[in-house]
Design a protein around this motif. Structure first.
Motif, PDB file in Angstrom:
ATOM      1  N   PRO A 172      11.000  86.668 -51.227  1.00 26.55           N
ATOM      2  CA  PRO A 172      10.264  85.680 -50.614  1.00 26.55           C
ATOM      3  C   PRO A 172      10.242  85.720 -49.126  1.00 26.55           C
ATOM      4  N   TRP A 173       9.414  84.908 -48.730  1.00 32.50           N
ATOM      5  CA  TRP A 173       9.115  85.084 -47.218  1.00 32.50           C
ATOM      6  C   TRP A 173      10.054  84.772 -46.216  1.00 32.50           C
ATOM      7  N   PRO A 174      10.835  83.508 -46.609  1.00 35.73           N
ATOM      8  CA  PRO A 174      12.006  83.113 -45.728  1.00 35.73           C
ATOM      9  C   PRO A 174      13.010  84.378 -45.657  1.00 35.73           C
ATOM     10  N   LEU A 175      13.318  84.929 -47.064  1.00 36.66           N
ATOM     11  CA  LEU A 175      14.232  86.096 -46.822  1.00 36.66           C
ATOM     12  C   LEU A 175      13.843  87.230 -45.868  1.00 36.66           C
ATOM     13  N   ARG A 176      12.453  87.549 -46.232  1.00 34.15           N
ATOM     14  CA  ARG A 176      11.790  88.458 -45.193  1.00 34.15           C
ATOM     15  C   ARG A 176      11.968  88.187 -43.748  1.00 34.15           C
ATOM     16  N   LEU A 177      11.798  87.108 -43.507  1.00 31.90           N
ATOM     17  CA  LEU A 177      11.942  86.706 -42.099  1.00 31.90           C
ATOM     18  C   LEU A 177      13.292  86.825 -41.484  1.00 31.90           C
ATOM     19  N   LEU A 178      14.117  86.170 -42.457  1.00 32.37           N
ATOM     20  CA  LEU A 178      15.712  86.233 -41.887  1.00 32.37           C
ATOM     21  C   LEU A 178      16.002  87.718 -41.876  1.00 32.37           C
ATOM     22  N   GLU A 179      15.474  88.727 -42.849  1.00 27.71           N
ATOM     23  CA  GLU A 179      15.785  90.128 -42.739  1.00 27.71           C
ATOM     24  C   GLU A 179      15.397  90.846 -41.160  1.00 27.71           C
ATOM     25  N   ARG A 180      14.632  90.145 -40.449  1.00 26.27           N
ATOM     26  CA  ARG A 180      14.158  90.532 -39.322  1.00 26.27           C
ATOM     27  C   ARG A 180      15.272  90.355 -38.126  1.00 26.27           C
ATOM     28  N   THR A 181      16.218  89.486 -38.511  1.00 28.31           N
ATOM     29  CA  THR A 181      17.546  89.420 -37.598  1.00 28.31           C
ATOM     30  C   THR A 181      18.552  90.335 -38.208  1.00 28.31           C
ATOM     31  N   THR A 182      19.668  90.672 -37.516  1.00 27.86           N
ATOM     32  CA  THR A 182      20.543  91.493 -38.086  1.00 27.86           C
ATOM     33  C   THR A 182      21.534  90.672 -38.831  1.00 27.86           C
ATOM     34  N   LEU A 183      21.732  89.214 -38.832  1.00 31.80           N
ATOM     35  CA  LEU A 183      22.718  88.662 -39.674  1.00 31.80           C
ATOM     36  C   LEU A 183      22.921  88.933 -40.944  1.00 31.80           C
ATOM     37  N   PRO A 184      21.789  89.054 -41.908  1.00 35.79           N
ATOM     38  CA  PRO A 184      22.195  89.248 -43.255  1.00 35.79           C
ATOM     39  C   PRO A 184      22.719  90.803 -43.326  1.00 35.79           C
ATOM     40  N   CYS A 185      22.380  91.401 -42.794  1.00 32.37           N
ATOM     41  CA  CYS A 185      22.662  92.979 -42.727  1.00 32.37           C
ATOM     42  C   CYS A 185      24.274  93.096 -42.338  1.00 32.37           C
ATOM     43  N   ARG A 186      24.667  92.145 -41.359  1.00 26.69           N
ATOM     44  CA  ARG A 186      25.787  92.199 -40.887  1.00 26.69           C
ATOM     45  C   ARG A 186      26.745  91.850 -41.932  1.00 26.69           C
ATOM     46  N   ILE A 187      26.397  90.643 -42.591  1.00 21.34           N
ATOM     47  CA  ILE A 187      27.196  89.886 -43.657  1.00 21.34           C
ATOM     48  C   ILE A 187      27.286  90.815 -44.918  1.00 21.34           C
ATOM     49  N   ARG A 188      26.208  91.554 -45.225  1.00 23.27           N
ATOM     50  CA  ARG A 188      26.146  92.540 -46.432  1.00 23.27           C
ATOM     51  C   ARG A 188      27.211  93.584 -46.054  1.00 23.27           C
ATOM     52  N   THR A 189      26.948  94.113 -44.938  1.00 22.42           N
ATOM     53  CA  THR A 189      28.029  95.258 -44.574  1.00 22.42           C
ATOM     54  C   THR A 189      29.260  95.045 -44.567  1.00 22.42           C
ATOM     55  N   ARG A 190      29.682  93.691 -43.992  1.00 21.63           N
ATOM     56  CA  ARG A 190      31.116  93.566 -43.981  1.00 21.63           C
ATOM     57  C   ARG A 190      31.658  93.393 -45.400  1.00 21.63           C
ATOM     58  N   PHE A 191      30.689  92.450 -46.156  1.00 18.12           N
ATOM     59  CA  PHE A 191      30.933  92.412 -47.528  1.00 18.12           C
ATOM     60  C   PHE A 191      31.366  93.499 -48.380  1.00 18.12           C
ATOM     61  N   VAL A 192      30.337  94.537 -48.264  1.00 19.20           N
ATOM     62  CA  VAL A 192      30.259  95.733 -48.924  1.00 19.20           C
ATOM     63  C   VAL A 192      31.710  96.557 -48.433  1.00 19.20           C
ATOM     64  N   GLY A 193      31.498  96.966 -47.284  1.00 14.45           N
ATOM     65  CA  GLY A 193      32.279  97.978 -46.393  1.00 14.45           C
ATOM     66  C   GLY A 193      33.796  97.565 -46.139  1.00 14.45           C
ATOM     67  N   VAL A 194      33.985  96.331 -46.238  1.00 15.19           N
ATOM     68  CA  VAL A 194      35.651  96.002 -45.914  1.00 15.19           C
ATOM     69  C   VAL A 194      35.856  95.146 -46.938  1.00 15.19           C
ATOM     70  N   GLY A 195      35.121  94.045 -47.495  1.00 13.13           N
ATOM     71  CA  GLY A 195      35.414  93.101 -48.738  1.00 13.13           C
ATOM     72  C   GLY A 195      36.364  92.078 -48.032  1.00 13.13           C
ATOM     73  N   ILE A 196      36.678  91.095 -48.709  1.00 14.30           N
ATOM     74  CA  ILE A 196      37.280  89.808 -48.519  1.00 14.30           C
ATOM     75  C   ILE A 196      38.699  90.233 -48.426  1.00 14.30           C
ATOM     76  N   ARG A 197      39.503  89.575 -47.629  1.00 13.69           N
ATOM     77  CA  ARG A 197      41.018  89.921 -47.356  1.00 13.69           C
ATOM     78  C   ARG A 197      41.409  91.173 -47.909  1.00 13.69           C
ATOM     79  N   PRO A 198      40.980  92.340 -46.707  1.00 17.48           N
ATOM     80  CA  PRO A 198      41.418  93.692 -46.878  1.00 17.48           C
ATOM     81  C   PRO A 198      42.951  93.855 -46.902  1.00 17.48           C
ATOM     82  N   GLU A 199      43.582  94.678 -47.463  1.00 14.13           N
ATOM     83  CA  GLU A 199      44.956  95.047 -47.620  1.00 14.13           C
ATOM     84  C   GLU A 199      45.308  96.004 -46.897  1.00 14.13           C
ATOM     85  N   HIS A 200      46.391  96.237 -46.150  1.00 15.30           N
ATOM     86  CA  HIS A 200      47.044  97.036 -45.385  1.00 15.30           C
ATOM     87  C   HIS A 200      48.261  97.556 -45.914  1.00 15.30           C
TER      88      HIS A 200
END
Ligand SMILES: Cc1cc2nc3c(=O)[nH]c(=O)nc-3n(C[C@H](O)[C@H](O)[C@H](O)COP(=O)(O)OP(=O)(O)OC[C@H]3O[C@@H](n4cnc5c(N)ncnc54)[C@H](O)[C@@H]3O)c2cc1C
Length: 404
Positions: A368-396
């Motif tokens: 939908p267009w609001p999503l396409r508009l938002l995709e022009r900023t880096t915010l959704p991509c940064r959030i997805r990258t963090r979620f997929v690449g690092v995840g929630i509560r990474p363990e050490h």
């Protein structure tokens, strides 16, 4: 035959089981991993090793050796949705040691973990050993029963860990309650050769269809979701109709689509999404997909399984060494990992709705267009990258290498 499994008997040599076995053996604990297959060579296994898992490898001091194995490094995860190019993830935004995702066949990944584990004298793996039941005495799990090519086997251990995946026998025999969250799709899995000028896309979605594509060097490992339970109906139509569906969504595959000669060239994978209400009982713990089956969305199941293993090793190494694993220790693992699991399953569902909401329907999946508009900023991509690449509560890794 009765075998003393030492301190910890892990059922399942997938990412969760092999990593936990390796970590505990490295901390000087006797571990026996039981795997029903003869090797790790199965095509359906996922291939994505995310920055969080690479970070774990670095903490273990084996990252360099790991990256010497054949793999592809992916920084930008691109998709085409309804003809619209979308950057699903950009790993260079991350602050991890490796700002890329490694694509490595899972059998190589598991071989590597097994090789690392075998550097320690307390690490033992028995292949072709299928667990069929649990040994219970006075309400406590004392070990497992299983079959090997040379007959039946009993293994006794202070702790049994069910890491035997989404169809876990350990979980089924334990009486623990599972909450089914439902999965709207299944997937056909197939390989098609890769050409040098192919677009480097992870997901192509169009005309109500979606194709996930994993780069395996000279071929694509492709996943084609279908509506849950509709496989028979799809197969009643001709293979030509199926091929046309694939080419409809990814026209560049037209010149090699006949590599899918018949239905034997496709594997049906039933997707499950669920989680245990309680991950443990006295003498027993479930981790990875056995505790929470993950959907393929985002390719994060392996990494979540690894994170479970790291958390479990951190909490259990001390009590296992002292022979005093309490129910409180097992509860601590669930408390630590249940939150990231719930959020990850929830966010996978959000991503699935964003990217694959029209699977099986006949209309074009354009965001939908609001999503396409938002995709022009880096915010959704940064959030997805963090979620997929690092995840929630990474363990050490907090467990020591007692041999150095
Ligand atoms: C279609 C599909 C595609 C996916 N793609 C990806 C992806 O690309 N990337 C990603 O990160 N995740 C992906 N996932 C999710 C991912 O596969 C799992 O979340 C992950 O493998 C879980 O690891 P695990 O070690 O808990 O279990 P598993 O990987 O399932 O390992 C369990 C092991 O236990 C063994 N076993 C089972 N039963 C027994 C028994 N009775 N006795 C002895 N051994 C037994 C099995 O042979 C297996 O080796 C995908 C899932 C699906 C359904």
């Amino acid at each position: 035959m009765c075998v003393c499994g030492g301190t910890c008997c892990i059922v399942g040599g997938g990412p969760a089981g092999m990593m936990l076995g390796y970590l505990l053996a490295r901390a000087g604990i006797e571990v026996l991993v039981l795997e029903k297959h003869a090797d790790f060579l199965r095509d359906f296994r996922g291939d994505t090793v995310h920055p969080s898992t690479l970070e774990t490898m670095h903490e273990l001091g084996v990252l360099e050796g790991f990256l010497k194995r054949p793999h592809q490094e992916v920084t930008h995860v691109r998709a085409s949705i309804g003809g619209e190019p979308i950057l699903l993830g950009n790993m260079s935004y991350l602050r991890t040691r490796c700002r890329f995702m490694a694509l490595m066949p899972q059998w190589d990944f598991l071989d590597f973990l097994s090789e690392q584990g075998h550097r320690y004298p307390t690490f033992h793996v028995r292949m072709r050993t299928e667990v069929t039941g649990l040994i219970e005495e006075n309400g406590r799990i004392m070990g497992i029963r299983g079959n090997t090519p040379s007959g039946s086997i009993e293994v006794r251990a202070s702790l049994v860990v069910g890491a035997d995946g989404r169809n876990s026998v350990v979980r089924d025999c334990s009486g623990l309650t599972i909450e089914d969250l439902g999965a709207p799709t299944d997937a056909f899995w197939m390989r098609l050769s890769k050409h040098p000028d192919d677009p480097q896309l992870f997901v192509v979605a169009d005309g109500g269809k979606l194709l996930a594509m994993l780069d395996r060097g000279d071929y694509w490992q492709c996943g084609f979701p279908i509506l849950k339970g509709s496989a028979k109906e799809v197969q009643r139509k001709s293979i030509e109709a199926f091929r046309a569906g694939i080419v409809g969504v990814a026209p560049f595959l037209q010149d090699r689509i006949t590599e899918l000669r018949d239905w034997n060239d496709l594997k049906l994978l039933t997707v499950k999404v669920n989680r245990l209400r309680q991950w443990y009982r006295p003498g027993l713990l479930c981790i990875g997909d056995a505790a929470h089956a993950m959907s393929p969305v985002g390719g994060i199941g392996i990494n979540l399984a690894i994170q479970d293993a790291v958390a479990a090793a951190n909490i259990l190494a001390g009590p296992l060494r002292e022979g005093t694993v309490s129910i409180g220790d097992l509860a601590k693992i669930q408390r630590r990992r249940a939150f990231p699991t719930r959020i990850t399953q929830r966010l996978q569902e959000v991503l699935r709705k964003q990217v694959g909401r029209d699977v099986g329907k006949s209309r074009t999946a354009r965001p939908p267009w609001p999503l396409r508009l938002l995709e022009r900023t880096t915010l959704p991509c940064r959030i997805r990258t963090r979620f997929v690449g690092v995840g929630i509560r990474p363990e050490h890794v907090k467990t020591p290498d007692v041999y150095t």
